[in-house]
Design an enzyme around this catalytic site. Structure first.
Site, mmCIF file in Angstrom:
data_model
loop_
_atom_site.group_PDB
_atom_site.id
_atom_site.type_symbol
_atom_site.label_atom_id
_atom_site.label_comp_id
_atom_site.label_asym_id
_atom_site.label_seq_id
_atom_site.Cartn_x
_atom_site.Cartn_y
_atom_site.Cartn_z
ATOM 1 N N SER A 1 -27.571 -22.898 9.694
ATOM 2 C CA SER A 1 -27.189 -23.138 8.275
ATOM 3 C C SER A 1 -27.055 -23.924 8.000
ATOM 4 O O SER A 1 -26.952 -24.515 7.141
ATOM 5 C CB SER A 1 -25.732 -21.542 8.830
ATOM 6 O OG SER A 1 -25.245 -21.252 7.549
ATOM 7 N N ASP B 1 -29.273 -15.678 7.504
ATOM 8 C CA ASP B 1 -28.516 -16.522 8.110
ATOM 9 C C ASP B 1 -28.808 -16.758 10.395
ATOM 10 O O ASP B 1 -28.663 -15.479 10.605
ATOM 11 C CB ASP B 1 -26.667 -16.352 8.626
ATOM 12 C CG ASP B 1 -26.113 -17.485 9.368
ATOM 13 O OD1 ASP B 1 -26.668 -18.799 9.112
ATOM 14 O OD2 ASP B 1 -25.157 -17.365 8.454
#
Length: 300
Positions: free
Chosen positions: A38, A151
């Protein structure tokens, strides 16, 4: 020794990774590879491409009034935001293909359908980063290679194992999301008790809860109910994600410990608070400086 750096997720708090990397470089530590999840994937990409200075300057000049320009709402079918504007933060720092980078790099994502961890080590750099930052419910998934990717923090918020897969024999993990109970891990230290004593000297004897440090305890109103200062659905989703990531990161670090762990005090910085970039970067610098002497001892 091949040194690798594993950079955690954490939204804008992840800009602390910039300060850590700059301090490590300034200390003469040669980094051979980097993996990120991320926010860590974004900073790691800028570093691996040789554009960390440019990325830092972009973040520092991103004025508070421009924060809303990060948002590109879409019809809420699979996410609140499209993610295109968030990717604009990188500018030219995310151009080209991963395999053409001057340093080994990996971005970590999650296959939404199979639930498998996906380590992206080839292909378009921009696509890999976009997949890694796709917080479920906030950003729409990234379609890549016939897969819906989201993610990577769902499975590996601090990607130590992917960093080893890049060839690192010594991994420095950097986490901004809180990893309670994982501060004393050090894979190669032959005297764990000595390492714990050194850590205690650096950090002090008291460790606070990462959830409390992250500011997740909501204020209460006159009736004792939680007051609604959440900032909306996206903020609630992001706070929930941070709580989950902290638990997952702690477990993963115990299963696959790094050789060294640096934890900048930046967990109170919200997901989209890029206007606090200077504060986050300074937190990274301070953490790296605080751990510098200990790192030199461990590296030998």
């Amino acid at each position: 020794m091949r040194i690798g750096v594993a950079l955690s997720s954490g939204g804008a708090a992840g800009l602390a990774h910039i300060g850590v990397l700059e301090e490590l470089i300034g200390a003469g530590i040669a980094i051979d590879c980097v993996a990120g999840t991320s926010a860590g994937a974004m900073v790691g990409a800028a570093f691996a491409s040789g554009h960390l200075d440019e990325f830092r300057d972009r973040m520092l000049t991103w004025a508070h009034r421009r924060r809303l320009s990060l948002f590109d709402p879409i019809w809420p079918r699979n996410g609140l935001l499209g993610g295109r504007r968030a990717m604009e933060l990188l500018g030219t720092c995310a151009e080209g293909r991963i395999e053409a980078l001057p340093m080994h790099y990996a971005a970590v994502a999650t296959d939404l359908d199979s639930g498998q961890l996906v380590v992206l080590r080839s292909g378009e750099l921009r696509d890999a980063i976009r997949a890694s930052i796709a917080v479920p419910g906030v950003f729409s998934p990234q379609l890549l290679g016939g897969r819906r990717l989201v993610d990577g923090a769902l499975l590996d918020p601090v990607p130590v194992a992917p960093t080893r897969e890049l060839g690192a024999t010594f991994v420095i993990a950097v986490s901004v999301i809180g990893t309670e109970g994982a501060l004393t891990v050090c894979r190669n230290d032959p005297q764990p008790a000595r390492f714990r004593r050194l850590l205690a000297r650096v950090w002090g004897s008291n460790q606070s809860s990462p959830v409390a440090d992250a500011g997740l305890r909501e204020p209460v109103d006159a009736n004792g109910e939680a007051a609604d200062h959440s900032g909306g659905l996206a903020a609630i989703l992001c706070k929930a994600s941070i709580v989950v990531q902290s638990a997952i990161a702690t477990a993963r670090l115990r299963e696959s410990p790094p050789d060294f762990l640096i934890e900048p005090a930046a967990s109170d910085i919200g997901l989209f608070e890029v206007h606090r970039a200077a504060e986050a970067i300074e937190a990274g610098r301070a953490a790296a400086q605080r751990m510098g002497a200990l790192l030199e001892q461990v590296i030998g």
